[in-house]
Write a protein that holds these residues in place. Structure first.
Motif, PDB file in Angstrom:
ATOM      1  N   THR A  35      25.754 -11.962  70.092  1.00 57.56           N
ATOM      2  CA  THR A  35      25.009 -11.145  69.156  1.00 57.56           C
ATOM      3  C   THR A  35      25.707 -11.221  67.809  1.00 57.56           C
ATOM      4  O   THR A  35      26.908 -10.986  67.712  1.00 57.56           O
ATOM      5  CB  THR A  35      24.947  -9.685  69.638  1.00 57.56           C
ATOM      6  N   VAL A  36      24.944 -11.544  66.765  1.00 57.82           N
ATOM      7  CA  VAL A  36      25.490 -11.648  65.420  1.00 57.82           C
ATOM      8  C   VAL A  36      24.772 -10.616  64.544  1.00 57.82           C
ATOM      9  O   VAL A  36      23.545 -10.545  64.533  1.00 57.82           O
ATOM     10  CB  VAL A  36      25.282 -13.070  64.848  1.00 57.82           C
ATOM     11  N   VAL A  37      25.559  -9.817  63.811  1.00 54.34           N
ATOM     12  CA  VAL A  37      24.998  -8.835  62.887  1.00 54.34           C
ATOM     13  C   VAL A  37      25.221  -9.350  61.470  1.00 54.34           C
ATOM     14  O   VAL A  37      26.351  -9.618  61.065  1.00 54.34           O
ATOM     15  CB  VAL A  37      25.656  -7.446  63.075  1.00 54.34           C
ATOM     16  N   ILE A  38      24.128  -9.471  60.721  1.00 54.04           N
ATOM     17  CA  ILE A  38      24.199  -9.954  59.339  1.00 54.04           C
ATOM     18  C   ILE A  38      23.852  -8.787  58.419  1.00 54.04           C
ATOM     19  O   ILE A  38      22.792  -8.159  58.555  1.00 54.04           O
ATOM     20  CB  ILE A  38      23.219 -11.124  59.118  1.00 54.04           C
ATOM     21  N   PHE A  39      24.754  -8.484  57.493  1.00 52.35           N
ATOM     22  CA  PHE A  39      24.547  -7.388  56.552  1.00 52.35           C
ATOM     23  C   PHE A  39      24.248  -7.948  55.170  1.00 52.35           C
ATOM     24  O   PHE A  39      24.975  -8.786  54.654  1.00 52.35           O
ATOM     25  CB  PHE A  39      25.797  -6.495  56.492  1.00 52.35           C
ATOM     26  N   ASP A  40      23.140  -7.499  54.571  1.00 47.29           N
ATOM     27  CA  ASP A  40      22.758  -7.907  53.225  1.00 47.29           C
ATOM     28  C   ASP A  40      23.126  -6.781  52.270  1.00 47.29           C
ATOM     29  O   ASP A  40      22.481  -5.718  52.280  1.00 47.29           O
ATOM     30  CB  ASP A  40      21.258  -8.191  53.167  1.00 47.29           C
ATOM     31  N   PRO A  41      24.169  -6.960  51.429  1.00 48.59           N
ATOM     32  CA  PRO A  41      24.602  -5.879  50.547  1.00 48.59           C
ATOM     33  C   PRO A  41      23.577  -5.534  49.464  1.00 48.59           C
ATOM     34  O   PRO A  41      23.557  -4.417  48.961  1.00 48.59           O
ATOM     35  CB  PRO A  41      25.898  -6.400  49.926  1.00 48.59           C
ATOM     36  N   ALA A  42      22.694  -6.459  49.111  1.00 47.06           N
ATOM     37  CA  ALA A  42      21.696  -6.188  48.073  1.00 47.06           C
ATOM     38  C   ALA A  42      20.640  -5.194  48.556  1.00 47.06           C
ATOM     39  O   ALA A  42      20.232  -4.298  47.829  1.00 47.06           O
ATOM     40  CB  ALA A  42      21.042  -7.488  47.621  1.00 47.06           C
ATOM     41  N   THR A  43      20.227  -5.363  49.817  1.00 48.88           N
ATOM     42  CA  THR A  43      19.177  -4.483  50.355  1.00 48.88           C
ATOM     43  C   THR A  43      19.725  -3.415  51.298  1.00 48.88           C
ATOM     44  O   THR A  43      18.992  -2.537  51.719  1.00 48.88           O
ATOM     45  CB  THR A  43      18.139  -5.310  51.123  1.00 48.88           C
ATOM     46  N   LEU A  44      21.010  -3.524  51.628  1.00 51.62           N
ATOM     47  CA  LEU A  44      21.673  -2.619  52.577  1.00 51.62           C
ATOM     48  C   LEU A  44      21.022  -2.647  53.963  1.00 51.62           C
ATOM     49  O   LEU A  44      21.038  -1.669  54.696  1.00 51.62           O
ATOM     50  CB  LEU A  44      21.706  -1.179  52.041  1.00 51.62           C
ATOM     51  N   LEU A  45      20.472  -3.796  54.313  1.00 47.74           N
ATOM     52  CA  LEU A  45      19.852  -3.962  55.625  1.00 47.74           C
ATOM     53  C   LEU A  45      20.738  -4.806  56.534  1.00 47.74           C
ATOM     54  O   LEU A  45      21.377  -5.755  56.098  1.00 47.74           O
ATOM     55  CB  LEU A  45      18.485  -4.640  55.492  1.00 47.74           C
ATOM     56  N   GLU A  46      20.742  -4.426  57.800  1.00 43.44           N
ATOM     57  CA  GLU A  46      21.430  -5.212  58.820  1.00 43.44           C
ATOM     58  C   GLU A  46      20.393  -5.918  59.673  1.00 43.44           C
ATOM     59  O   GLU A  46      19.398  -5.322  60.071  1.00 43.44           O
ATOM     60  CB  GLU A  46      22.275  -4.308  59.730  1.00 43.44           C
ATOM     61  N   THR A  47      20.654  -7.183  59.929  1.00 43.81           N
ATOM     62  CA  THR A  47      19.788  -7.959  60.803  1.00 43.81           C
ATOM     63  C   THR A  47      20.600  -8.368  62.022  1.00 43.81           C
ATOM     64  O   THR A  47      21.709  -8.887  61.892  1.00 43.81           O
ATOM     65  CB  THR A  47      19.282  -9.225  60.085  1.00 43.81           C
ATOM     66  N   VAL A  48      20.058  -8.108  63.195  1.00 41.63           N
ATOM     67  CA  VAL A  48      20.732  -8.486  64.435  1.00 41.63           C
ATOM     68  C   VAL A  48      20.076  -9.750  64.958  1.00 41.63           C
ATOM     69  O   VAL A  48      18.856  -9.824  65.101  1.00 41.63           O
ATOM     70  CB  VAL A  48      20.644  -7.359  65.490  1.00 41.63           C
ATOM     71  N   ARG A  49      20.900 -10.734  65.210  1.00 41.30           N
ATOM     72  CA  ARG A  49      20.416 -12.007  65.722  1.00 41.30           C
ATOM     73  C   ARG A  49      21.080 -12.266  67.074  1.00 41.30           C
ATOM     74  O   ARG A  49      22.291 -12.168  67.195  1.00 41.30           O
ATOM     75  CB  ARG A  49      20.799 -13.109  64.752  1.00 41.30           C
ATOM     76  N   ILE A  50      20.283 -12.608  68.060  1.00 37.69           N
ATOM     77  CA  ILE A  50      20.810 -12.973  69.376  1.00 37.69           C
ATOM     78  C   ILE A  50      20.737 -14.485  69.478  1.00 37.69           C
ATOM     79  O   ILE A  50      19.669 -15.077  69.321  1.00 37.69           O
ATOM     80  CB  ILE A  50      20.023 -12.295  70.506  1.00 37.69           C
ATOM     81  N   MET A  51      21.902 -15.092  69.719  1.00 41.78           N
ATOM     82  CA  MET A  51      21.976 -16.550  69.762  1.00 41.78           C
ATOM     83  C   MET A  51      22.376 -16.994  71.170  1.00 41.78           C
ATOM     84  O   MET A  51      23.251 -16.402  71.794  1.00 41.78           O
ATOM     85  CB  MET A  51      22.975 -17.044  68.727  1.00 41.78           C
ATOM     86  N   LYS A  52      21.726 -18.035  71.622  1.00 43.19           N
ATOM     87  CA  LYS A  52      21.980 -18.567  72.955  1.00 43.19           C
ATOM     88  C   LYS A  52      22.607 -19.952  72.805  1.00 43.19           C
ATOM     89  O   LYS A  52      22.077 -20.803  72.094  1.00 43.19           O
ATOM     90  CB  LYS A  52      20.664 -18.654  73.716  1.00 43.19           C
ATOM     91  N   TYR A  53      23.749 -20.156  73.465  1.00 43.05           N
ATOM     92  CA  TYR A  53      24.461 -21.428  73.431  1.00 43.05           C
ATOM     93  C   TYR A  53      24.522 -21.986  74.843  1.00 43.05           C
ATOM     94  O   TYR A  53      24.728 -21.259  75.802  1.00 43.05           O
ATOM     95  CB  TYR A  53      25.896 -21.249  72.937  1.00 43.05           C
ATOM     96  N   LYS A  54      24.415 -23.285  74.933  1.00 44.80           N
ATOM     97  CA  LYS A  54      24.547 -23.957  76.228  1.00 44.80           C
ATOM     98  C   LYS A  54      25.567 -25.068  76.054  1.00 44.80           C
ATOM     99  O   LYS A  54      25.476 -25.843  75.106  1.00 44.80           O
ATOM    100  CB  LYS A  54      23.202 -24.517  76.651  1.00 44.80           C
ATOM    101  N   SER A  55      26.553 -25.136  76.956  1.00 46.78           N
ATOM    102  CA  SER A  55      27.592 -26.156  76.831  1.00 46.78           C
ATOM    103  C   SER A  55      27.939 -26.739  78.189  1.00 46.78           C
ATOM    104  O   SER A  55      27.660 -26.150  79.222  1.00 46.78           O
ATOM    105  CB  SER A  55      28.840 -25.566  76.180  1.00 46.78           C
ATOM    106  N   ILE A  56      28.571 -27.908  78.142  1.00 46.58           N
ATOM    107  CA  ILE A  56      29.129 -28.506  79.350  1.00 46.58           C
ATOM    108  C   ILE A  56      30.556 -27.978  79.439  1.00 46.58           C
ATOM    109  O   ILE A  56      31.355 -28.173  78.533  1.00 46.58           O
ATOM    110  CB  ILE A  56      29.106 -30.044  79.283  1.00 46.58           C
TER     111      ILE A  56
END
Length: 176
Positions: free
Chosen positions: A43-64
């Protein structure tokens, strides 16, 4: 009486052999606990200081993933053998990951570089090189076009280790 001496002689020979074998590092496929394809979700949280909004991004990784035992005893070049995986499983993998389990601890070692070669039936081998653990775009594109019966070779996997010189691993994947 001769039978008793023969019995003790055999026991002495076996115990000496077993004691010597315990001190020898194992450099065979038993070094690998498992070669598998592993999914990880972050889970990655991205904060935009201009708008004071946080966006939560769920990222899926697959590896050997390679889970290694006996890491302190690894030689400078180790071949880990072959494993099997389906073309669908491999198609969206994005990296290699090495986990080392020395003496009950788990350490993730850094991959400096590696080479991936693909052998398709009746075709020439395609070779790709990557710096770091992540697959290059060319590697990812080639993995999406894998067919059953192909063979992947991961070679010259260079590991950065604090207490050793560089270790080079290799293994193969037979595509089902």
């Amino acid at each position: 009486m001769k039978t008793l001496f023969a019995f003790f002689g055999i026991c002495l020979f076996c115990s000496i052999f077993l004691l010597q074998a315990q001190n020898q590092p194992t450099m065979t496929f038993s070094t690998v606990n498992q070669i598998r394809i592993k999914e990880r979700i972050d889970t990655v949280v991205i904060f935009d200081p201009a708008t004071l909004l946080e966006t939560v991004r769920i990222m899926k990784y697959k590896s050997i993933n390679l889970d290694l035992n006996n890491c302190p005893e690894l030689a400078t070049e180790v071949s880990l053998g072959f494993t099997h995986a389906s073309a669908i499983e491999l198609s969206d993998c994005g990296s290699l990951s090495i986990l080392c389990k020395p003496l009950g601890q788990v350490n993730e070692w850094t991959i400096q570089s590696f080479t991936m070669a693909i052998q398709k039936k009746g075709q020439q081998i395609q070779k790709f090189t990557a710096t770091g653990p992540n697959f290059s775009d060319a590697m990812s594109n080639a993995l999406t076009k894998l067919e059953s019966g192909s063979t992947l070779y991961f070679e010259n996997i260079k590991l950065a280790m604090t207490d050793k010189s560089v270790v080079s691993l290799s293994f193969g994947v037979e595509v089902d």
